[in-house]
Design a protein around this motif. Structure first.
Motif, PDB file in Angstrom:
ATOM      1  N   GLN A 281       0.806  -1.213   0.000  1.00 15.85           N
ATOM      2  CA  GLN A 281       0.000   0.000   0.000  1.00 15.85           C
ATOM      3  C   GLN A 281       0.849   1.277   0.000  1.00 15.85           C
ATOM      4  O   GLN A 281       0.532   2.244  -0.697  1.00 15.85           O
ATOM      5  CB  GLN A 281      -0.927   0.002   1.219  1.00 15.85           C
ATOM      6  N   TYR A 282       1.947   1.261   0.775  1.00 12.68           N
ATOM      7  CA  TYR A 282       2.718   2.494   0.978  1.00 12.68           C
ATOM      8  C   TYR A 282       4.055   2.526   0.238  1.00 12.68           C
ATOM      9  O   TYR A 282       4.641   3.602   0.086  1.00 12.68           O
ATOM     10  CB  TYR A 282       2.952   2.714   2.478  1.00 12.68           C
TER      11      TYR A 282
ATOM     12  N   VAL B 280      -1.570  -6.477  15.371  1.00 10.64           N
ATOM     13  CA  VAL B 280      -2.228  -5.226  15.020  1.00 10.64           C
ATOM     14  C   VAL B 280      -2.629  -5.309  13.553  1.00 10.64           C
ATOM     15  O   VAL B 280      -1.868  -5.764  12.707  1.00 10.64           O
ATOM     16  CB  VAL B 280      -1.325  -4.001  15.293  1.00 10.64           C
ATOM     17  N   SER B 281      -3.831  -4.883  13.257  1.00  4.72           N
ATOM     18  CA  SER B 281      -4.373  -5.035  11.908  1.00  4.72           C
ATOM     19  C   SER B 281      -3.819  -3.996  10.943  1.00  4.72           C
ATOM     20  O   SER B 281      -3.312  -2.940  11.351  1.00  4.72           O
ATOM     21  CB  SER B 281      -5.905  -4.925  11.939  1.00  4.72           C
TER      22      SER B 281
ATOM     23  N   SER C 204      -2.679   1.612   9.274  1.00  4.90           N
ATOM     24  CA  SER C 204      -2.948   2.622   8.253  1.00  4.90           C
ATOM     25  C   SER C 204      -3.527   3.890   8.858  1.00  4.90           C
ATOM     26  O   SER C 204      -3.247   5.004   8.398  1.00  4.90           O
ATOM     27  CB  SER C 204      -3.889   2.062   7.194  1.00  4.90           C
ATOM     28  N   HIS C 205      -4.353   3.729   9.882  1.00  2.88           N
ATOM     29  CA  HIS C 205      -4.943   4.891  10.551  1.00  2.88           C
ATOM     30  C   HIS C 205      -3.847   5.840  11.056  1.00  2.88           C
ATOM     31  O   HIS C 205      -3.941   7.059  10.880  1.00  2.88           O
ATOM     32  CB  HIS C 205      -5.814   4.418  11.715  1.00  2.88           C
TER      33      HIS C 205
ATOM     34  N   LEU D 181      -0.591   5.753  10.099  1.00  2.00           N
ATOM     35  CA  LEU D 181       0.278   6.152   8.999  1.00  2.00           C
ATOM     36  C   LEU D 181      -0.302   7.339   8.227  1.00  2.00           C
ATOM     37  O   LEU D 181       0.437   8.232   7.806  1.00  2.00           O
ATOM     38  CB  LEU D 181       0.506   4.973   8.047  1.00  2.00           C
ATOM     39  N   GLU D 182      -1.610   7.340   8.050  1.00  2.00           N
ATOM     40  CA  GLU D 182      -2.252   8.452   7.336  1.00  2.00           C
ATOM     41  C   GLU D 182      -2.004   9.780   8.047  1.00  2.00           C
ATOM     42  O   GLU D 182      -1.895  10.827   7.414  1.00  2.00           O
ATOM     43  CB  GLU D 182      -3.752   8.195   7.194  1.00  2.00           C
ATOM     44  N   GLN D 183      -1.912   9.738   9.362  1.00  2.00           N
ATOM     45  CA  GLN D 183      -1.703  10.959  10.135  1.00  2.00           C
ATOM     46  C   GLN D 183      -0.298  11.520   9.994  1.00  2.00           C
ATOM     47  O   GLN D 183      -0.110  12.730  10.164  1.00  2.00           O
ATOM     48  CB  GLN D 183      -1.996  10.688  11.621  1.00  2.00           C
ATOM     49  N   ILE D 184       0.676  10.690   9.678  1.00  2.00           N
ATOM     50  CA  ILE D 184       2.057  11.179   9.627  1.00  2.00           C
ATOM     51  C   ILE D 184       2.650  11.165   8.204  1.00  2.00           C
ATOM     52  O   ILE D 184       3.778  11.632   8.003  1.00  2.00           O
ATOM     53  CB  ILE D 184       2.983  10.353  10.559  1.00  2.00           C
ATOM     54  N   THR D 185       1.887  10.674   7.231  1.00  2.00           N
ATOM     55  CA  THR D 185       2.395  10.682   5.867  1.00  2.00           C
ATOM     56  C   THR D 185       1.712  11.723   5.001  1.00  2.00           C
ATOM     57  O   THR D 185       2.136  11.979   3.877  1.00  2.00           O
ATOM     58  CB  THR D 185       2.222   9.293   5.203  1.00  2.00           C
ATOM     59  N   ASN D 186       0.643  12.330   5.471  1.00  2.00           N
ATOM     60  CA  ASN D 186      -0.086  13.345   4.695  1.00  2.00           C
ATOM     61  C   ASN D 186       0.223  14.761   5.203  1.00  2.00           C
ATOM     62  O   ASN D 186       0.607  14.947   6.334  1.00  2.00           O
ATOM     63  CB  ASN D 186      -1.596  13.106   4.771  1.00  2.00           C
TER      64      ASN D 186
END
Length: 288
Positions: free
Chosen positions: A214-215, A274-275, A280-281, A283-288
């Motif tokens: 995904q990333y 961990v799912s 992803s939850h 990761l979205e906060q620190i990659t955007n």
């Protein structure tokens, strides 16, 4: 042969927790649930709290469950709804009679150390006792990540770095120390895929592979095996040597995942499985 060994180990592991719960708890009581904690390192403050539940039919996998926490003095009560987080859908592990499919997860704030009890709302389970410590053993969220010199493919063959039977080379191309110099988010998994000692660890390395798809190169993903002598373990697990890097993170023979931001700060940590959705939850906060 590799697949057979890997599947057999996973199958034995989930059977062990099923048998353990069946022996220790009375799962045949009508409308009762039995609990096994996946989170053991619990302390004052915010905790990701997870557990496995069983009833008379085996593992309990309903989408949501309501939990009540009480301290030993019964003067603090916390109510929370836990959501079921599924293991990844993989052909590697076909369905078995034990039907272990994931964990229940929520975030809980504990304000006092000492003995606490967990109760399942509208169920007849006996209170499950656990300990809340003043501080966690594992490194705290908000701290700087240790500059660990972990092994890479530059100095060690892959079959001596990991017990994963289908390793992804990218997970071993850079050390934690060097990754911290890259100003990229870092996802670190400490585990031994073929020799997990916890019955609730789940297929975490497979989840890391899904995250990589995904990333891609936007983050560094690093797997650090729990053990140094991975080849020797295949013939005699009792001779295992713990990777000394683990002590700098305050962890032992469990399965741990840490997420580090581009400033080298620990932003989240997860004990046992961990799912992909949870990771992803954050990761979205620190990659955007």
């Amino acid at each position: 042969m590799a697949f057979k060994e890997k599947f057999n180990f996973f199958y034995i592991t989930i059977l062990s927790i099923y048998c353990f719960l069946g022996c220790v708890f009375n799962v045949e009581e009508e409308n009762s649930l039995s609990i096994t904690l996946a989170t053991q390192d619990i302390c004052i403050g915010t905790n990701r709290f997870s557990f496995v539940a069983t009833d008379s039919n085996g593992f309990f996998n309903e989408p949501k469950i309501n939990i009540i926490f009480q301290n030993s003095e019964k003067n603090i009560e916390i109510k929370s709804q836990f959501k079921f987080e599924n293991f990844p859908s993989l052909n590697t592990f076909p369905n078995t009679s034990t039907n272990l499919q994931g964990l229940y997860v929520s975030t809980i704030d504990f304000s006092k150390e000492g003995k606490w009890e967990l109760l399942v709302d509208n169920k007849n389970n006996k209170p499950y006792e656990f300990q809340v410590n003043r501080i966690c053993k594992s490194i705290e969220i908000g701290q700087m990540a240790p500059k660990s010199n972990t092994r890479t493919l530059k100095d060690t063959p892959i079959d001596k770095i990991t017990t994963d039977y289908e390793p992804v080379k990218d997970f071993y191309k850079i050390s934690i120390h060097n990754a911290l110099l890259n100003q990229k988010p870092i996802l670190i998994l400490f585990s031994s895929p073929a020799f997990c000692t916890s019955p609730v660890c789940g297929p975490q390395i497979e989840t890391m592979k899904l995250i990589q798809e995904q990333y891609g190169d936007s983050i560094n993903i690093i797997h650090v095996d729990t053990y140094l002598n991975v080849q020797e373990l295949k013939s005699d697990f009792s001779k295992r040597k713990i990777n000394p890097v683990l002590k700098y993170w305050g962890i032992e023979e469990g399965q741990w995942t840490f997420l580090i931001d581009s400033n080298n700060l620990i932003v989240s940590k997860f004990e046992n499985f961990v799912s992909e959705k949870e990771i992803s939850h954050y990761l979205e906060q620190i990659t955007n």
